[in-house]
Design a protein around this motif. Structure first.
Motif, PDB file in Angstrom:
ATOM      1  N   LEU A 221      24.986   3.868  50.816  1.00  0.00           N
ATOM      2  CA  LEU A 221      23.739   4.626  50.947  1.00  0.00           C
ATOM      3  C   LEU A 221      23.998   5.972  51.618  1.00  0.00           C
ATOM      4  CD1 LEU A 221      20.676   4.493  50.475  1.00  0.00           C
ATOM      5  CD2 LEU A 221      20.448   3.508  52.762  1.00  0.00           C
ATOM      6  N   GLN A 222      24.855   5.988  52.619  1.00  0.00           N
ATOM      7  CA  GLN A 222      25.204   7.244  53.276  1.00  0.00           C
ATOM      8  C   GLN A 222      25.820   8.236  52.285  1.00  0.00           C
ATOM      9  OE1 GLN A 222      28.351   6.916  56.113  1.00  0.00           O
ATOM     10  NE2 GLN A 222      28.081   8.980  56.920  1.00  0.00           N
ATOM     11  N   HIS A 223      26.786   7.757  51.486  1.00  0.00           N
ATOM     12  CA  HIS A 223      27.449   8.648  50.524  1.00  0.00           C
ATOM     13  C   HIS A 223      26.489   9.093  49.422  1.00  0.00           C
ATOM     14  CE1 HIS A 223      31.025   7.826  52.655  1.00  0.00           C
ATOM     15  NE2 HIS A 223      31.328   6.688  52.089  1.00  0.00           N
ATOM     16  N   ALA A 224      25.670   8.171  48.927  1.00  0.00           N
ATOM     17  CA  ALA A 224      24.747   8.518  47.846  1.00  0.00           C
ATOM     18  C   ALA A 224      23.704   9.529  48.318  1.00  0.00           C
ATOM     19  CB  ALA A 224      24.071   7.253  47.316  1.00  0.00           C
ATOM     20  N   LEU A 225      23.174   9.333  49.516  1.00  0.00           N
ATOM     21  CA  LEU A 225      22.176  10.272  50.041  1.00  0.00           C
ATOM     22  C   LEU A 225      22.787  11.633  50.331  1.00  0.00           C
ATOM     23  CD1 LEU A 225      20.087   7.968  52.409  1.00  0.00           C
ATOM     24  CD2 LEU A 225      19.301   9.104  50.314  1.00  0.00           C
ATOM     25  N   THR A 226      24.035  11.633  50.799  1.00  0.00           N
ATOM     26  CA  THR A 226      24.721  12.907  51.025  1.00  0.00           C
ATOM     27  C   THR A 226      24.834  13.673  49.706  1.00  0.00           C
ATOM     28  OG1 THR A 226      25.965  12.066  52.917  1.00  0.00           O
ATOM     29  CG2 THR A 226      26.889  13.965  51.760  1.00  0.00           C
ATOM     30  N   LEU A 227      25.213  12.976  48.641  1.00  0.00           N
ATOM     31  CA  LEU A 227      25.334  13.620  47.341  1.00  0.00           C
ATOM     32  C   LEU A 227      23.982  14.075  46.812  1.00  0.00           C
ATOM     33  CD1 LEU A 227      26.830  14.371  44.746  1.00  0.00           C
ATOM     34  CD2 LEU A 227      26.614  11.982  44.009  1.00  0.00           C
ATOM     35  N   LEU A 228      22.982  13.206  46.868  1.00  0.00           N
ATOM     36  CA  LEU A 228      21.679  13.521  46.283  1.00  0.00           C
ATOM     37  C   LEU A 228      20.950  14.634  47.038  1.00  0.00           C
ATOM     38  CD1 LEU A 228      20.508   9.876  45.524  1.00  0.00           C
ATOM     39  CD2 LEU A 228      21.046  11.629  43.820  1.00  0.00           C
ATOM     40  N   SER A 229      21.069  14.616  48.359  1.00  0.00           N
ATOM     41  CA  SER A 229      20.345  15.601  49.165  1.00  0.00           C
ATOM     42  C   SER A 229      21.119  16.900  49.352  1.00  0.00           C
ATOM     43  CB  SER A 229      20.011  15.008  50.538  1.00  0.00           C
ATOM     44  OG  SER A 229      21.188  14.799  51.295  1.00  0.00           O
ATOM     45  N   GLY A 230      22.451  16.835  49.179  1.00  0.00           N
ATOM     46  CA  GLY A 230      23.264  18.019  49.442  1.00  0.00           C
ATOM     47  C   GLY A 230      23.420  18.306  50.909  1.00  0.00           C
ATOM     48  N   GLU A 231      23.080  17.346  51.766  1.00  0.00           N
ATOM     49  CA  GLU A 231      23.165  17.505  53.222  1.00  0.00           C
ATOM     50  C   GLU A 231      24.010  16.376  53.803  1.00  0.00           C
ATOM     51  OE1 GLU A 231      22.017  20.023  54.859  1.00  0.00           O
ATOM     52  OE2 GLU A 231      20.872  20.945  53.225  1.00  0.00           O
TER      53      GLU A 231
ATOM     54  N   GLY B 243      23.792   6.780  61.547  1.00  0.00           N
ATOM     55  CA  GLY B 243      22.683   6.247  62.328  1.00  0.00           C
ATOM     56  C   GLY B 243      21.325   6.748  61.890  1.00  0.00           C
ATOM     57  N   HIS B 244      21.267   7.566  60.827  1.00  0.00           N
ATOM     58  CA  HIS B 244      19.989   8.163  60.431  1.00  0.00           C
ATOM     59  C   HIS B 244      19.721   7.968  58.937  1.00  0.00           C
ATOM     60  CE1 HIS B 244      21.493  10.435  63.950  1.00  0.00           C
ATOM     61  NE2 HIS B 244      20.247  10.361  64.346  1.00  0.00           N
ATOM     62  N   LEU B 245      20.155   6.844  58.398  1.00  0.00           N
ATOM     63  CA  LEU B 245      20.068   6.651  56.955  1.00  0.00           C
ATOM     64  C   LEU B 245      18.627   6.634  56.456  1.00  0.00           C
ATOM     65  CD1 LEU B 245      22.847   3.969  56.326  1.00  0.00           C
ATOM     66  CD2 LEU B 245      22.956   6.433  55.954  1.00  0.00           C
ATOM     67  N   TYR B 246      17.775   5.865  57.116  1.00  0.00           N
ATOM     68  CA  TYR B 246      16.402   5.767  56.620  1.00  0.00           C
ATOM     69  C   TYR B 246      15.665   7.086  56.806  1.00  0.00           C
ATOM     70  CZ  TYR B 246      11.736   4.038  55.632  1.00  0.00           C
ATOM     71  OH  TYR B 246      10.501   3.859  55.089  1.00  0.00           O
ATOM     72  N   THR B 247      15.885   7.740  57.931  1.00  0.00           N
ATOM     73  CA  THR B 247      15.271   9.049  58.146  1.00  0.00           C
ATOM     74  C   THR B 247      15.738  10.041  57.098  1.00  0.00           C
ATOM     75  OG1 THR B 247      15.143   8.651  60.524  1.00  0.00           O
ATOM     76  CG2 THR B 247      14.989  10.932  59.792  1.00  0.00           C
ATOM     77  N   ALA B 248      17.043  10.017  56.798  1.00  0.00           N
ATOM     78  CA  ALA B 248      17.587  10.920  55.781  1.00  0.00           C
ATOM     79  C   ALA B 248      16.971  10.622  54.420  1.00  0.00           C
ATOM     80  CB  ALA B 248      19.102  10.783  55.720  1.00  0.00           C
ATOM     81  N   TYR B 249      16.770   9.343  54.128  1.00  0.00           N
ATOM     82  CA  TYR B 249      16.146   9.005  52.850  1.00  0.00           C
ATOM     83  C   TYR B 249      14.715   9.528  52.798  1.00  0.00           C
ATOM     84  CZ  TYR B 249      13.498   6.718  49.312  1.00  0.00           C
ATOM     85  OH  TYR B 249      12.635   6.516  48.264  1.00  0.00           O
ATOM     86  N   ARG B 250      13.968   9.323  53.868  1.00  0.00           N
ATOM     87  CA  ARG B 250      12.574   9.789  53.875  1.00  0.00           C
ATOM     88  C   ARG B 250      12.508  11.305  53.712  1.00  0.00           C
ATOM     89  NH1 ARG B 250       9.122   6.963  52.181  1.00  0.00           N
ATOM     90  NH2 ARG B 250       7.496   8.046  53.352  1.00  0.00           N
ATOM     91  N   ASP B 251      13.429  12.014  54.363  1.00  0.00           N
ATOM     92  CA  ASP B 251      13.463  13.477  54.205  1.00  0.00           C
ATOM     93  C   ASP B 251      13.767  13.848  52.755  1.00  0.00           C
ATOM     94  OD1 ASP B 251      12.956  13.750  56.885  1.00  0.00           O
ATOM     95  OD2 ASP B 251      15.031  14.179  57.459  1.00  0.00           O
ATOM     96  N   TYR B 252      14.729  13.148  52.165  1.00  0.00           N
ATOM     97  CA  TYR B 252      15.080  13.438  50.770  1.00  0.00           C
ATOM     98  C   TYR B 252      13.925  13.112  49.832  1.00  0.00           C
ATOM     99  CZ  TYR B 252      17.068  12.655  46.135  1.00  0.00           C
ATOM    100  OH  TYR B 252      17.302  12.659  44.789  1.00  0.00           O
ATOM    101  N   ALA B 253      13.255  11.983  50.065  1.00  0.00           N
ATOM    102  CA  ALA B 253      12.158  11.566  49.186  1.00  0.00           C
ATOM    103  C   ALA B 253      11.027  12.590  49.170  1.00  0.00           C
ATOM    104  CB  ALA B 253      11.624  10.202  49.621  1.00  0.00           C
ATOM    105  N   LYS B 254      10.873  13.343  50.256  1.00  0.00           N
ATOM    106  CA  LYS B 254       9.816  14.361  50.336  1.00  0.00           C
ATOM    107  C   LYS B 254      10.230  15.699  49.740  1.00  0.00           C
ATOM    108  CE  LYS B 254       8.043  12.333  54.628  1.00  0.00           C
ATOM    109  NZ  LYS B 254       7.916  12.524  56.094  1.00  0.00           N
TER     110      LYS B 254
END
Length: 618
Positions: free
Chosen positions: A294-304, A309-320
């Motif tokens: 999830l960390q790697h996928a969110l890094t790729l999808l969000s470009g950030e 320790g912030h996976l869910y927060t990062a997902y919520r930021d990306y989802a918005k």
């Protein structure tokens, strides 16, 4: 069941009692795995604020809560079905923060913290209702002693310890002592920021920027069954579970069918629990593999860059974000990248791809994986282009490792490198090649042959690299020495690294006496640990070799060379035997390093020269 994200302020400022059920385990968090990482997160947020920047909220995890019946007008009570470790730790941290303050000068913040650790409800009937958290039986005496103590000295006295004691051997007081010591040291005026500013920043970091996902149960939910499912059955609530629930809830609001979407896009994550729920890593970095994905996928999808320790927060930021698309598109992306990620851990039909992942695992550079997810997606079924690109990445990493260049900037570097994959797929290898060669700074350059040759010959790699990384290099050289006429290209694993000229050379390896003994000794010691003096042996032959001379004049059958010739089948050692029949000294170490560099240069090729450099050389 209701789900919401709450800051510490909303958890603790009102009068509420979080009661830990008797069936919960005792407080078990410790310094290495939880206290220190938590403190580092709070400190980082506070320092971000002191620098005048807006910090990202820190996600502490989840808390599952049930509402037991209470008499009308009495204090609101919640049963902590899950999350007692987190909430207990927060209370201990806040108490430690309070005791780190000057009780006269910092009275405003002491009173503010008091609101976060004490209830003041007029209809309370039990003394423990004054606490925000009331632990399970085994922890109540320790918790009460800490929360009622006047200061650190009182805590130490209560446990019969001196004022300099940093531990009493019990988790709850030890957590308090750790945090009090850490906070007090950090609050000292450092000249750049005042103590008052640091107090305000830390208070805001904890009160406003620490968040929990709170799951409220209702009368239809069986609290005991949920607790057993989350804990006793080994299926803890992960950030990935929160992401799944958020996606399916959002999809339902968009008019989709959550059950069908789950079966199509997410079920494989849950069905293959032995793979996805297996924990990997060490110490406080140990976590379920699905969290790593999830960390790697969110890094790729969000470009950030996404912190663990912030996976869910990062997902919520990306989802918005405007690039996230509808929930079904995000589910499809996670399914696709999940299949690719799992493939990284499978047996690869192409041996060169298998070698790449074996070497990447040994180097332990996880920041490459967001780039690899996209690369394998773009070049699916195109092994020739895929291998060419992987070889460029491997050369970049290994050359930098040999040259002892920092890995600190790899997070950003490989996120940006993924942008090279957006164009024509047929041009991907060339695009990546050029992009990697573009760096000129210490954190992103691809060492050319001049820099690599100097590091290869001079760096004491035995001292500078871990044994697995050093074996990686020597195994690669061994493989390169084998050709199409060799019976096997397979290199034995887990061999031991041996010095040809031993580390303790004095007894059997006299100096040549060409210069002063000090100069000769200095030169020899500088060359002992370089690649030219290293080879591989099995664990039985290595001890036998020990500190023996290269050629034993008194017993021609017992020297190092004789033993290598007789027992070793490695090409590295055949080369030693054939190339150095009569002696092994400093000049031979240097000469061998140069010959081995020829093989290394073929495995890990140099970057292309800057534009125009070819013409200059011509």
């Amino acid at each position: 069941m209701q789900v919401g994200t709450l800051a510490v302020q909303h958890l603790f400022e009102k009068d509420v009692l979080y009661l830990v059920p008797l069936y919960q385990r005792p407080y078990v968090w410790n310094e290495e795995d939880q206290w220190q990482p938590l403190w580092e997160d709070f400190r980082r947020i506070a320092e971000t604020m002191l620098a005048g920047k807006q910090p990202r909220a820190h996600f502490l995890g989840a808390s599952v809560q049930d509402r037991p019946p209470v008499p009308p007008g009495h204090i609101e009570t919640r049963l902590l079905i899950d999350g007692q470790q987190r909430l207990t730790t927060l209370q201990l941290f806040l108490k430690a923060f309070d005791h780190a303050l000057d009780h006269e000068q910092d009275d405003r913040y002491r009173r503010a913290i008091e609101k976060l650790v004490r209830n003041n409800h007029p209809l309370s009937t039990q003394a423990y209702e004054s606490f925000k958290v009331w632990p399970t039986n085994a922890d109540r005496a320790d918790f009460e002693a800490i929360m009622d103590a006047a200061d650190r000295a009182a805590v130490q006295k209560h446990y019969g310890k001196t004022r300099d004691a940093s531990s009493v051997g019990r988790n709850i007081p030890d957590a308090y002592l750790y945090f009090q010591r850490a906070v007090a040291a950090w609050l000292i005026d450092d000249g750049a920021t005042t103590r008052d500013a640091r107090i305000a920043a830390l208070y805001s970091a904890v009160r406003d920027n620490a968040r929990l996902v709170v799951i409220d149960l209702d009368e239809k939910d069986d609290a005991q069954l949920i607790f057993e499912t989350l804990n006793a059955r080994g299926t803890p609530l992960l950030a990935a579970d929160l992401v799944k629930n958020s996606l399916l809830n959002e999809l339902q609001k968009e008019g989709g069918n959550p059950e069908l979407a789950y079966q199509k896009y997410w079920q494989h994550f849950d069905a293959d629990a032995p793979f996805w729920r297996t924990e990997t890593g060490r110490g406080h970095a140990r976590r379920a593999r699905i969290e790593t994905f999830l960390q790697h996928a969110l890094t790729l999808l969000s470009g950030e860059e996404v912190a663990t320790g912030h996976l869910y927060t990062a997902y919520r930021d990306y989802a918005k974000s405007p690039n996230a698309g509808p929930a079904v598109a995000r589910l499809e992306s996670f399914r696709r990248y999940g299949r690719i990620f799992k493939g990284f851990y499978s047996d690869h039909t192409n041996p060169r791809i298998a070698v790449f992942f074996d070497r990447l695992s040994t180097m332990d550079i996880g920041t490459v994986y967001p780039f690899l997810l996209k690369l394998f997606d773009v070049l699916e079924g195109q092994d020739e282009k895929l291998i060419a690109t992987l070889e460029y990445v491997e050369s970049f990493l290994v050359r930098r490792m040999v040259c002892r260049l920092s890995t600190r900037g790899y997070n950003r570097l490989f996120v940006d490198l993924a942008l090279c994959l957006d164009g024509d797929a047929t041009q991907v290898p060339d695009s990546v090649h050029v992009a990697l060669a573009r760096g000129t700074a210490e954190f992103d350059r691809w060492p050319d042959d001049t820099e690599f040759a100097k590091a290869w010959a001079e760096n004491p790699l035995y001292e500078n690299l871990t044994r697995p990384r050093l074996r990686l290099i020597l195994e690669a050289l061994e493989s390169a020495m084998r050709n199409k006429f060799s019976e096997s290209k397979e290199v034995p694993k887990n061999l031991t690294v041996e010095h040809v000229m031993p580390q303790t050379w004095e007894e059997h390896w006299p100096l040549p006496n060409k210069e002063s003994s000090l100069a000769e000794k200095t030169r020899r010691n500088a060359l002992i640990h370089v690649i030219g003096n290293l080879t591989l042996l099995n664990d039985k032959l290595n001890p036998v070799q020990s500190n023996k001379a290269w050629i034993d004049a008194s017993d021609p059958e017992s020297g190092k060379r004789q033993a290598l010739a007789r027992y070793s089948v490695l090409y590295l050692n055949k080369d030693l035997v054939n190339q150095y029949p009569s002696k092994w000294d400093e000049d031979d170490i240097i000469e061998r390093a140069g010959r081995l560099r020829g093989y290394a240069g073929e495995i890990w090729r140099a970057p292309p020269p800057p534009s125009g450099k070819d013409e200059e050389r011509a």
